[in-house]
Design an enzyme around this catalytic site. Sequence first.
Site, PDB file in Angstrom:
ATOM      1  N   ASP A  30       1.646   4.071   2.229  1.00  7.32           N
ATOM      2  CA  ASP A  30       1.819   4.345   0.799  1.00  7.32           C
ATOM      3  C   ASP A  30       2.554   5.675   0.635  1.00  7.32           C
ATOM      4  O   ASP A  30       2.270   6.651   1.333  1.00  7.32           O
ATOM      5  CB  ASP A  30       0.448   4.393   0.116  1.00  7.32           C
ATOM      6  CG  ASP A  30       0.551   4.310  -1.388  1.00  7.32           C
ATOM      7  OD1 ASP A  30       0.147   3.279  -1.955  1.00  7.32           O
ATOM      8  OD2 ASP A  30       1.042   5.285  -2.012  1.00  7.32           O
ATOM      9  N   ASN A  87      -5.252  -4.006  -6.889  1.00  2.00           N
ATOM     10  CA  ASN A  87      -5.299  -3.774  -8.331  1.00  2.00           C
ATOM     11  C   ASN A  87      -4.601  -4.904  -9.075  1.00  2.00           C
ATOM     12  O   ASN A  87      -3.630  -5.479  -8.561  1.00  2.00           O
ATOM     13  CB  ASN A  87      -4.612  -2.446  -8.667  1.00  2.00           C
ATOM     14  CG  ASN A  87      -5.326  -1.260  -8.045  1.00  2.00           C
ATOM     15  OD1 ASN A  87      -6.557  -1.246  -7.965  1.00  2.00           O
ATOM     16  ND2 ASN A  87      -4.574  -0.260  -7.604  1.00  2.00           N
ATOM     17  N   HIS A 100      -0.258  -6.338  -3.435  1.00  6.41           N
ATOM     18  CA  HIS A 100      -0.356  -5.472  -2.256  1.00  6.41           C
ATOM     19  C   HIS A 100      -1.801  -5.078  -2.065  1.00  6.41           C
ATOM     20  O   HIS A 100      -2.500  -4.721  -3.016  1.00  6.41           O
ATOM     21  CB  HIS A 100       0.529  -4.235  -2.405  1.00  6.41           C
ATOM     22  CG  HIS A 100       0.431  -3.547  -3.727  1.00  6.41           C
ATOM     23  ND1 HIS A 100       1.049  -4.044  -4.857  1.00  6.41           N
ATOM     24  CD2 HIS A 100      -0.224  -2.429  -4.112  1.00  6.41           C
ATOM     25  CE1 HIS A 100       0.792  -3.250  -5.874  1.00  6.41           C
ATOM     26  NE2 HIS A 100      -0.002  -2.256  -5.456  1.00  6.41           N
ATOM     27  N   HIS A 102      -4.153  -2.393  -0.857  1.00  5.53           N
ATOM     28  CA  HIS A 102      -4.275  -0.992  -0.442  1.00  5.53           C
ATOM     29  C   HIS A 102      -5.320  -0.926   0.672  1.00  5.53           C
ATOM     30  O   HIS A 102      -6.387  -1.550   0.565  1.00  5.53           O
ATOM     31  CB  HIS A 102      -4.800  -0.125  -1.591  1.00  5.53           C
ATOM     32  CG  HIS A 102      -3.843   0.134  -2.687  1.00  5.53           C
ATOM     33  ND1 HIS A 102      -3.046   1.261  -2.736  1.00  5.53           N
ATOM     34  CD2 HIS A 102      -3.552  -0.573  -3.805  1.00  5.53           C
ATOM     35  CE1 HIS A 102      -2.322   1.235  -3.839  1.00  5.53           C
ATOM     36  NE2 HIS A 102      -2.602   0.136  -4.516  1.00  5.53           N
TER      37      HIS A 102
HETATM   38  P1  DGP Z   1      -0.641  -0.024  -7.537  1.00  4.74           P
HETATM   39  O1  DGP Z   1      -0.902   1.099  -8.499  1.00  4.74           O
HETATM   40  O2  DGP Z   1      -1.914  -0.705  -7.053  1.00  4.74           O
HETATM   41  O3  DGP Z   1       0.382  -1.008  -8.079  1.00  4.74           O
HETATM   42  O4  DGP Z   1      -0.030   0.670  -6.246  1.00  4.74           O
HETATM   43  C1  DGP Z   1       1.328   0.808  -5.993  1.00  4.74           C
HETATM   44  C2  DGP Z   1       1.445   1.716  -4.806  1.00  4.74           C
HETATM   45  O5  DGP Z   1       2.753   1.603  -4.290  1.00  4.74           O
HETATM   46  C3  DGP Z   1       1.240   3.204  -5.122  1.00  4.74           C
HETATM   47  O6  DGP Z   1       0.065   3.658  -4.450  1.00  4.74           O
HETATM   48  C4  DGP Z   1       2.451   3.889  -4.588  1.00  4.74           C
HETATM   49  C5  DGP Z   1       3.144   2.838  -3.768  1.00  4.74           C
HETATM   50  N1  DGP Z   1       4.576   2.890  -3.842  1.00  4.74           N
HETATM   51  C6  DGP Z   1       5.331   2.771  -4.959  1.00  4.74           C
HETATM   52  N2  DGP Z   1       6.640   2.865  -4.655  1.00  4.74           N
HETATM   53  C7  DGP Z   1       6.697   3.017  -3.303  1.00  4.74           C
HETATM   54  C8  DGP Z   1       7.786   3.161  -2.392  1.00  4.74           C
HETATM   55  O7  DGP Z   1       8.968   3.161  -2.745  1.00  4.74           O
HETATM   56  N3  DGP Z   1       7.471   3.312  -1.083  1.00  4.74           N
HETATM   57  C9  DGP Z   1       6.167   3.307  -0.648  1.00  4.74           C
HETATM   58  N4  DGP Z   1       5.958   3.462   0.665  1.00  4.74           N
HETATM   59  N5  DGP Z   1       5.121   3.162  -1.470  1.00  4.74           N
HETATM   60  C10 DGP Z   1       5.399   3.039  -2.787  1.00  4.74           C
END
Ligand code: DGP
Length: 119
Positions: A30, A87, A100, A102
């Site tokens: 993340d 989520n 996704h 987590h």
């Molecule tokens: P949610 O709030 O459950 O939809 O989580 C989305 C997650 O995705 C958040 O914890 C940050 C992660 N995230 C968003 N954009 C990127 C990205 O470009 N690269 C990576 N590695 N993670 C990302």
Amino acid sequence: MSETIFNKIIDKSIPADILYEDDDVLAFRDINPQAPLHFLVIPKKQIATINDITPDDYTIVGKLSGIAALIVAEHGEADKGFRTVMNCNEYGGQTVYHIHLHVLAGKPLGWPPYQERLK
Ligand code: DGP
């Protein structure tokens, strides 16, 4: 369904710290970690939310948990324990509309995750 940033990670047009990949699953760290080990496990097939899962997706959705546990074990955190969270939509805090899982590990995690009273 509009594409998300995760499609760009899948097709490698933007970089990510990839921990696992096969034909139908990708796992990567993340970008905004909330624990010493925080990564996301996603299906390569875009499914927008948990609400959009169909019976055809049950196998791949279950695989996300299996791969999560495999990666946590590789990092030596399986016995201490970890948390998985998926989520859904606004109230669930979803910001990327490609499901996704987590996976958070490497420290004791509080529960419940927030202190608001039930209404
Ligand atoms: P949610 O709030 O459950 O939809 O989580 C989305 C997650 O995705 C958040 O914890 C940050 C992660 N995230 C968003 N954009 C990127 C990205 O470009 N690269 C990576 N590695 N993670 C990302």
